[in-house]
Design an enzyme around this catalytic site. Structure first.
Site, mmCIF file in Angstrom:
data_model
loop_
_atom_site.group_PDB
_atom_site.id
_atom_site.type_symbol
_atom_site.label_atom_id
_atom_site.label_comp_id
_atom_site.label_asym_id
_atom_site.label_seq_id
_atom_site.Cartn_x
_atom_site.Cartn_y
_atom_site.Cartn_z
ATOM 1 N N ARG A 1 6.627 -28.475 -41.420
ATOM 2 C CA ARG A 1 7.450 -29.166 -40.938
ATOM 3 C C ARG A 1 7.388 -30.433 -42.441
ATOM 4 N NH1 ARG A 1 9.528 -26.659 -38.717
ATOM 5 N NH2 ARG A 1 9.434 -25.628 -36.515
ATOM 6 N N HIS B 1 15.983 -27.133 -46.455
ATOM 7 C CA HIS B 1 15.717 -26.472 -45.094
ATOM 8 C C HIS B 1 16.529 -24.928 -44.546
ATOM 9 C CE1 HIS B 1 13.533 -27.573 -40.834
ATOM 10 N NE2 HIS B 1 13.555 -26.084 -40.732
#
Length: 312
Positions: free
Chosen positions: A227, A275
Site C-alpha cells: 500500500r 500497480h
C-alpha cells in the site's frame, strides 16, 4: 427461489466477470440470479463489490448476507458506517501467485544488481561487480498475511535468510518471525532488502517514516507492492538523496495513477511500476466468490471475513 447476487463492482468489470461468475456458481451447484443492473435492494442476497464500484450506501440492502470484495485490500470500505453486513476480502490463489512472482523478480533484480547491466549497454565490461549469494543477503518481509507468507516462503526457498514481521505474533515455517515495536526495529536493522506487504490501517500508515528508514542498513532497498501510504514519501526521498537508501521499487502510491509531476518518476534511485504487482484474476476469484455464497447458504463461516476492529 434463486439466490440473488448483485454485481456492484463497476460496469467496466462486468464483461470480465459475468461469464466466470456464472460458470463458478454452476460448478458449485448454486441456483443464482446474477445481475449488474440496479436491483430491488430488498431482494439482494449477496453483493460482489469493489471500492470504486456502484454503491456507497449499503443501508437499503438490509437482507444482504454478505459483501464479497474483489480486492485484497479493504481499507477504502471497512470504515463505511452503512456497511453492517459481513465483509469478505479477496484471497485469490492466482493473485497470490502473481504477487510471489513480482516480489521474487524484483528481489532477485536488486540482489543480482541486474540494472547495472540492463541499463548500461554502453560497451563497458563490468565484470567486477559480483553479488553475494542469496544466503548472504538478508530480506525482511513486513506483513505475514496470505501474501507476505507466500512471498517469504518463496524467497526462503531461494536461500535468502528471511525475517518476517507482523503486528501480532505469528509462526511461519522457514521464516524468522518477529512482532511488536522491538521486533520491528530488529527486523529492519538486519535487512538489506525490505518488502512491504502490510494492510493499510491507522497503525501502519507512514510505518516507514524517517526514523524507521534510518534504522535500515546503509544501501538497503525498499520494495513496496503493498500500500502506498505505508511509506512517508518525503522521508523516503530524503533517505534516497542522502544515500542511506540505495533504491526503492514502488508499485503502489498515495495517489493513483501517480501524477506525472511526482518526483518519484524522475528520481534515479526509484523504479515506478503502475500497480501491476498482482491483479485479481476473474476465473479464480469467481470460484472464491462462489464458495463464499455456498458457505453463506449452508450457514458455514465465510472465507476471509474482515475483522472490523483490526481493519483487515
Amino acid at each position: 427461489m434463486p439466490i440473488n447476487v448483485y454485481f456492484a463492482a463497476g460496469a467496466a468489470r462486468w464483461p470480465q466477470y459475468e461469464a466466470p461468475l456464472k460458470a463458478a456458481f454452476a460448478e458449485a451447484g448454486l441456483d443464482v440470479a446474477l445481475s449488474n443492473a440496479a436491483p430491488d435492494p430488498a431482494a439482494v442476497d449477496y453483493i460482489v463489490f469493489a471500492p470504486n464500484g456502484d454503491i456507497s450506501d449499503f443501508t437499503p440492502f438490509a437482507g444482504c448476507k454478505g459483501v464479497l470484495n474483489l480486492w485484497a485490500g479493504v481499507e477504502q470500505i471497512v470504515g463505511n458506517q452503512t456497511l453492517t453486513q459481513p465483509l469478505c476480502r479477496m484471497v485469490d490463489p492466482a493473485l497470490t501467485e502473481g504477487m510471489v512472482e513480482w516480489v521474487t523478480g524484483h528481489v532477485l533484480r536488486h540482489h543480482l544488481n541486474t540494472d547495472l547491466h540492463v541499463l548500461n549497454q554502453d560497451g563497458v565490461w563490468r565484470n567486477g561487480a559480483v553479488p553475494p549469494i542469496a544466503r548472504e543477503r538478508p530480506v525482511t518481509v513486513l506483513g505475514l498475511g496470505e501474501l507476505g507468507r507466500a512471498c517469504g516462503r518463496a524467497l526462503a526457498a531461494l536461500n535468502f535468510p528471511v525475517t518476517g514481521w507482523s503486528r501480532t505474533a505469528k509462526e511461519v515455517e522457514g521464516i524468522r518471525c518477529l512482532s511488536g515495536e522491538d521486533g520491528l526495529t530488529e527486523a529492519l536493522a538486519g535487512a538489506q532488502i525490505v518488502v512491504l506487504l502490510l494492510p493499510l490501517t491507522a497503525g501502519t500508515e507512514n510505518l516507514m517514516n524517517a526514523e524507521r528508514l534510518a534504522a535500515l542498513p546503509e544501501g538497503a532497498v525498499i520494495v513496496n507492492p503493498g500500500r502506498g501510504p505505508l511509506i512517508d514519501d518525503d522521508a523516503l526521498l530524503a533517505a534516497l538523496d542522502a544515500g542511506h537508501i540505495g533504491h526503492a521499487t514502488l508499485d503502489v502510491f498515495r495517489t493513483e495513477p501517480l501524477p506525472a509531476a511526482h518526483p518519484f518518476w524522475a528520481h534515479p534511485k526509484v523504479t515506478v511500476t503502475p500497480h501491476i504487482a498482482s491483479e485479481t484474476r476473474a476465473p479464480s476469484a469467481s470460484r472464491v466468490i462462489a464458495e463464499n455464497v455456498r458457505r453463506g447458504e449452508a450457514g458455514e463461516p465465510f472465507l476471509y471475513e474482515v475483522d472490523r476492529a483490526r481493519g483487515y
